[in-house]
Each structure stands twice: as C-alpha cells, then as structure tokens.
Design a protein around this motif. Structure first.
Motif, mmCIF file in Angstrom:
data_model
loop_
_atom_site.group_PDB
_atom_site.id
_atom_site.type_symbol
_atom_site.label_atom_id
_atom_site.label_comp_id
_atom_site.label_asym_id
_atom_site.label_seq_id
_atom_site.Cartn_x
_atom_site.Cartn_y
_atom_site.Cartn_z
ATOM 1 N N PHE A 302 4.849 -79.598 40.347
ATOM 2 C CA PHE A 302 3.570 -78.335 39.972
ATOM 3 C C PHE A 302 3.736 -77.085 41.133
ATOM 4 O O PHE A 302 4.288 -76.657 40.930
ATOM 5 N N ALA A 303 2.405 -76.774 40.935
ATOM 6 C CA ALA A 303 2.487 -75.485 42.453
ATOM 7 C C ALA A 303 3.138 -75.762 43.656
ATOM 8 O O ALA A 303 3.419 -76.011 44.404
ATOM 9 N N GLY A 304 4.075 -74.493 43.485
ATOM 10 C CA GLY A 304 5.055 -74.537 44.018
ATOM 11 C C GLY A 304 4.546 -73.923 45.468
ATOM 12 O O GLY A 304 4.135 -73.855 45.953
ATOM 13 N N TRP A 305 5.629 -74.217 46.456
ATOM 14 C CA TRP A 305 5.832 -74.514 47.960
ATOM 15 C C TRP A 305 4.450 -76.084 48.634
ATOM 16 O O TRP A 305 3.981 -75.824 49.615
ATOM 17 N N CYS A 306 4.596 -77.086 47.736
ATOM 18 C CA CYS A 306 3.687 -77.492 47.688
ATOM 19 C C CYS A 306 2.193 -77.548 48.043
ATOM 20 O O CYS A 306 1.366 -77.897 48.131
ATOM 21 N N SER A 307 1.984 -76.136 47.193
ATOM 22 C CA SER A 307 0.702 -75.384 47.487
ATOM 23 C C SER A 307 -0.245 -76.260 46.377
ATOM 24 O O SER A 307 -1.675 -76.807 46.175
ATOM 25 N N THR A 308 -0.121 -77.202 45.602
ATOM 26 C CA THR A 308 -0.620 -78.334 43.939
ATOM 27 C C THR A 308 -0.929 -79.205 45.404
ATOM 28 O O THR A 308 -1.910 -79.076 44.651
ATOM 29 N N ASP A 309 -1.599 -78.953 46.677
ATOM 30 C CA ASP A 309 -2.293 -79.936 47.423
ATOM 31 C C ASP A 309 -2.844 -79.743 47.226
ATOM 32 O O ASP A 309 -4.360 -80.293 47.972
ATOM 33 N N VAL A 310 -4.337 -78.027 46.449
ATOM 34 C CA VAL A 310 -5.327 -77.933 46.406
ATOM 35 C C VAL A 310 -6.316 -78.549 45.982
ATOM 36 O O VAL A 310 -7.462 -78.981 45.883
ATOM 37 N N SER A 311 -5.673 -79.603 45.549
ATOM 38 C CA SER A 311 -6.512 -80.447 44.312
ATOM 39 C C SER A 311 -7.030 -81.694 45.429
ATOM 40 O O SER A 311 -8.169 -82.303 45.366
ATOM 41 N N LEU A 312 -5.444 -81.891 46.926
ATOM 42 C CA LEU A 312 -6.294 -82.915 47.164
ATOM 43 C C LEU A 312 -7.556 -82.576 48.542
ATOM 44 O O LEU A 312 -8.281 -82.843 48.535
ATOM 45 N N PHE A 313 -7.774 -81.497 48.717
ATOM 46 C CA PHE A 313 -8.807 -80.865 49.301
ATOM 47 C C PHE A 313 -10.028 -80.236 48.771
ATOM 48 O O PHE A 313 -10.788 -80.013 49.256
ATOM 49 N N ALA A 314 -10.076 -79.982 47.394
ATOM 50 C CA ALA A 314 -10.878 -79.163 47.249
ATOM 51 C C ALA A 314 -11.608 -81.150 46.119
ATOM 52 O O ALA A 314 -12.913 -81.360 46.133
ATOM 53 N N TRP A 315 -10.420 -81.297 45.633
ATOM 54 C CA TRP A 315 -10.912 -82.537 44.710
ATOM 55 C C TRP A 315 -11.236 -83.983 45.434
ATOM 56 O O TRP A 315 -11.243 -85.202 44.872
ATOM 57 N N GLY A 316 -10.214 -83.553 46.259
ATOM 58 C CA GLY A 316 -9.840 -85.068 46.895
ATOM 59 C C GLY A 316 -8.857 -86.099 46.222
ATOM 60 O O GLY A 316 -8.629 -87.312 46.882
ATOM 61 N N PHE A 317 -8.077 -85.676 45.685
ATOM 62 C CA PHE A 317 -6.509 -86.604 44.983
ATOM 63 C C PHE A 317 -4.934 -86.076 45.025
ATOM 64 O O PHE A 317 -5.202 -84.497 45.036
ATOM 65 N N HIS A 318 -4.481 -86.085 44.865
ATOM 66 C CA HIS A 318 -2.793 -85.682 44.793
ATOM 67 C C HIS A 318 -2.374 -85.659 43.500
ATOM 68 O O HIS A 318 -2.388 -86.527 42.559
ATOM 69 N N SER A 319 -2.348 -84.393 42.766
ATOM 70 C CA SER A 319 -2.099 -84.042 41.960
ATOM 71 C C SER A 319 -0.670 -84.623 41.414
ATOM 72 O O SER A 319 -0.378 -85.321 40.390
ATOM 73 N N TYR A 320 0.077 -85.112 42.297
ATOM 74 C CA TYR A 320 1.559 -85.374 42.215
ATOM 75 C C TYR A 320 1.445 -86.836 41.821
ATOM 76 O O TYR A 320 1.810 -88.101 41.701
ATOM 77 N N GLY A 321 0.210 -87.114 42.828
ATOM 78 C CA GLY A 321 0.157 -89.151 42.647
ATOM 79 C C GLY A 321 -0.915 -89.279 41.423
ATOM 80 O O GLY A 321 0.330 -90.489 40.708
ATOM 81 N N CYS A 322 -1.183 -88.426 40.813
ATOM 82 C CA CYS A 322 -2.059 -88.431 39.194
ATOM 83 C C CYS A 322 -0.773 -89.493 38.564
ATOM 84 O O CYS A 322 -0.487 -89.808 37.228
ATOM 85 N N PHE A 323 0.350 -87.951 37.998
ATOM 86 C CA PHE A 323 0.958 -87.936 37.624
ATOM 87 C C PHE A 323 2.532 -89.166 37.882
ATOM 88 O O PHE A 323 2.532 -89.752 37.160
ATOM 89 N N LEU A 324 2.577 -89.720 39.065
ATOM 90 C CA LEU A 324 3.944 -90.280 39.125
ATOM 91 C C LEU A 324 3.244 -92.109 39.171
ATOM 92 O O LEU A 324 3.514 -93.097 38.984
ATOM 93 N N GLU A 325 1.587 -92.488 39.399
ATOM 94 C CA GLU A 325 1.187 -93.465 39.126
ATOM 95 C C GLU A 325 0.334 -93.293 37.038
ATOM 96 O O GLU A 325 0.232 -94.329 37.495
#
Length: 415
Positions: A302-325
């Motif tokens: 997902f977004a580079g440099w682990c900046s995909t963590d914006v989903s955690l800060f904004a929406w409360g979930f891990h984007s990579y968690g959605c995929f892996l689970e």
C-alpha cells in the motif's frame, strides 16, 4: 506473510506483525526490528528462514493470474474459479520485489513485472481507454528526442519508478530541456538510494497529461478477484507544475463519493489483470467527465514508507490488516462521527537544490497544525525528505494545509 525492508518500517506495522505472529521473512531488516522489540521488552516477530518462507510463498500460489484462459473459447482473463488462491503476501517496501520475484511462482513474478513497469501496465489496460497516448523510450532516445516530437502537454516519468522521482510535466520546450538536464544530474543519486527494480533510470515513459483530480487508493483483490478498497486519498497540488507528494488527505465525503465508482473501475481493471490475494497502491486521475486513468500500480504494498498507516490514524484500522485477514472495511460504521474532518498525510520532501541541513525543528513544524496525529522523523541526510506528518484538520479550517503545501520547509531548517 510479511516482508520488511528498507527504507522504513513503522512501529504500527511492527506491533501488528508481532501481535498476530504473522510469518515475517528473516532478513536483515526484520532481525534488526525484532531485536529492537526484544530490547523494549515487547513481543518479537515470528521470523521465518528464507528457504521456508519461499516454500510457503510458492506453496500458496495457484493459478492466480488466470492468464491461461483462452479468449478463443470466449473466456476473459478474470480469475479462474476453483483454482487455489495465492498466499497473502504484503511487502512494506518495493526494495523486496527483487527477492519476491526470484523466489515466487512464475505467475506472481509476471504480475509484479507487468504492474511495476508502467508501459506494460498501459498496454494491458488499453481496452479500457484505447485512445490514451503514451510512448516508451530508452534514456538515450529520451535525451535525443526534440521537443517538436512531443504531444505537449505531457508527462515524463521512469517506466519503473517510485515516490515521484523523475516525474516532470512538460508544457513547452523550456520544460523539456530542464527535465532532461535534471535527469542527467539526478540519475546517479537515484541509483544510490534505490535498486533498479524500484527506480530504473534507463527506461522512460512519455504520456498524455491527464486533466482532473488525482487520487491515491490502497486496494486489494480478494481470493475471488474482487476489489476491496482500504482507503482513498485525494492528492492535492499547488499548481500545474507541482508533481510533489506533499499533500494527501482523506475524508468521509471522499469515501462516500468515490468508493462505489472506484470499486467498479478496479473490478473492470481486474477483468484484464486477473489478480487474486494481491494488494496494490494505485495512483489515478479522474476527469470531471468520469473518465478514470491510472498513473501507476505499485504491486504487493500500500502507500510507501508505511504511510498507509494513515488509515489507522484516520479510521482506526490497519489497511494491511484488512488484506492479510481478508476483511472488507465496514465503511458505513467506520465513517460515523468523522464528517467535516480531513485526515492528512504529508510527505515533508526537501526542496530542489536543498542546501546542507544541520538540524530540522520538528517541534516548530508541529505547532503549525491544530491537531497532529503522528509525526515521523526521517534521516534527511540520506533521503530526500524530512519525514511524514499526519494531521486532523476541520474542512472549514484548511488554511494550515494550504500553507504547508506551498512551503519549501526551509523555514524549519538550520542551515
């Protein structure tokens, strides 16, 4: 399955991987991260030796690309029902792609190559927009090409690239000559910072300038090949000549307005690509007419440099968690109470021709914003950015975003 690699692994990704004991490739980066966790008295990573990790990766691969379907028999390249789904692999960095390609199934290696090379992606997706113009050039051909041979305005970029490196908007002959001069000067630095599988300075793409709003989408294709969107960010610029990654933001309105439309487009894309259990960070432009065209597909992340963590800060979930689970975000419940707010991701990139920096005042930068969600500092002596900033900003008070988008950030630097 997760591969950790340079240039950066976020504490959030480490905590997720350790808590779930996801299989993590035992490489230098993962060992260093796991040692740090141990020294902090925290749960360590589930490190898997290279040979066993490779076997797990290959063992989970089935006919995931569906490329053997016969169009002569009236079939398209959609995922093959009944075939074994590929293993779920997430990489936080494109530095890992060379290892994956060497150790994975031929089908996955082919999918990575086609998506990583923008020219090949354009050819695969040509049926969605047959009139779209692009031209592939070697470095020598690009440097020798006169401006008169271009269809301006256009965009020049590496066919294999990352993080807006080497991206230039060409409107006139002066732009063209400046771009070629800059590339000649910067190519050595790119080669030192990133492997050729991430940024290739010898392979270039000249393509039609797409007018419209730009978005960055973290999306994965599930075991049935259906698109699952984990976040949508609007990529905003200060003007036509701005190609930086400074300002991205998401909001409840953006998700509501674009979710169904983008999911439909990604499903039409995957009817041509045939991907399953496959994550991607996709940048695209949407014209006011509704025409959607891809800028780039970044495979297995997902977004580079682990900046995909914006989903955690904004929406409360891990984007990579959605995929892996294998989870699809419940956007109706997630967006409740989030109305009227912008959740931002800002790349604190250094200006062109930046002088040597002795220190950077991160505290002074943070004070420019009403609510900082996360501030990540970076080794700016090695890379071309000071770090990343994540904020929450009311939609009717976005002056702070407009101000930082225009800043070269040297006001916070000690030179």
């Amino acid at each position: 399955m997760i591969i950790l690699d340079q240039p950066y692994v976020s504490p959030e990704l480490l905590a997720y991987a350790a808590a779930r004991q996801e299989p993590v490739l035992d490489n230098y980066m993962a060992r260093a991260c796991s040692t740090d966790l141990k020294m902090q008295g925290r749960q360590v990573l589930n490190l898997v030796p290279e040979d066993r990790f490779a076997a797990m990766l290959r063992g989970g691969q089935g006919q995931n690309q569906g490329q053997n379907q016969s169009q002569e028999q009236g079939q398209n390249n959609s995922p093959a029902h009944g075939a074994a789904a590929p293993a779920r692999l997430y990489t936080c960095s494109e530095n890992s792609l060379a290892w994956v390609t060497e150790h994975c199934s031929p089908a996955l290696a082919e999918a990575i190559a086609k998506l990583k090379n923008k020219a090949l992606t354009r050819e695969l997706l040509r049926p969605l927009d047959p009139d779209y113009y692009y031209r592939r050039l070697s470095l020598a051909e690009m440097q020798a090409l006169p401006f008169e041979a271009l269809r301006a305005p256009c965009v020049l970029k590496p066919a294999v690239g990352f993080f807006s490196l080497g991206v230039y908007r060409i409107g006139n002959a002066e732009d063209w000559h400046a771009a070629k001069s800059a590339i000649a000067a910067e190519a050595e630095r790119w080669a030192a910072q990133y492997p050729q599988s991430v940024v290739d300075g010898n392979d270039w793409l000249l393509e039609e300038y797409i007018d419209g709003d730009e978005y960055a989408v973290d999306v994965y294709f599930d075991q049935d090949g259906q698109a699952v969107i984990c976040n949508i960010l609007r990529h905003e610029f200060t003007g036509d000549d701005d190609v930086s990654d400074r300002l991205y933001y998401t909001s409840a309105d953006i998700i509501h307005e674009r979710l169904a439309e983008f999911e439909d487009w990604f499903n039409r894309v995957n009817a041509l690509l045939g991907l399953r259990n496959f994550p991607a960070h996709v940048e695209l432009r949407r014209h006011a007419s509704g025409r959607i065209l891809p800028i780039e597909f970044n495979p297995l992340r997902f977004a580079g440099w682990c900046s995909t963590d914006v989903s955690l800060f904004a929406w409360g979930f891990h984007s990579y968690g959605c995929f892996l689970e294998g989870v699809k975000p419940d956007w109706n419940s997630i967006l409740k109470g989030k109305e009227g707010k912008l959740y931002t991701l800002m790349a604190l990139n250094k200006p062109a021709n930046c002088p040597p920096i002795r220190d950077f005042d991160y505290e002074a930068l943070a004070k420019q914003f009403a609510k900082v969600l996360c501030l990540r500092r970076n080794d700016y002596t090695r890379y071309g950015l000071f770090g990343f900033l994540f904020t929450e900003t009311p939609e009717n008070q976005r002056e702070e975003l407009d101000r930082i988008a225009r800043s070269d950030l040297l006001e916070f630097a000690l030179i």
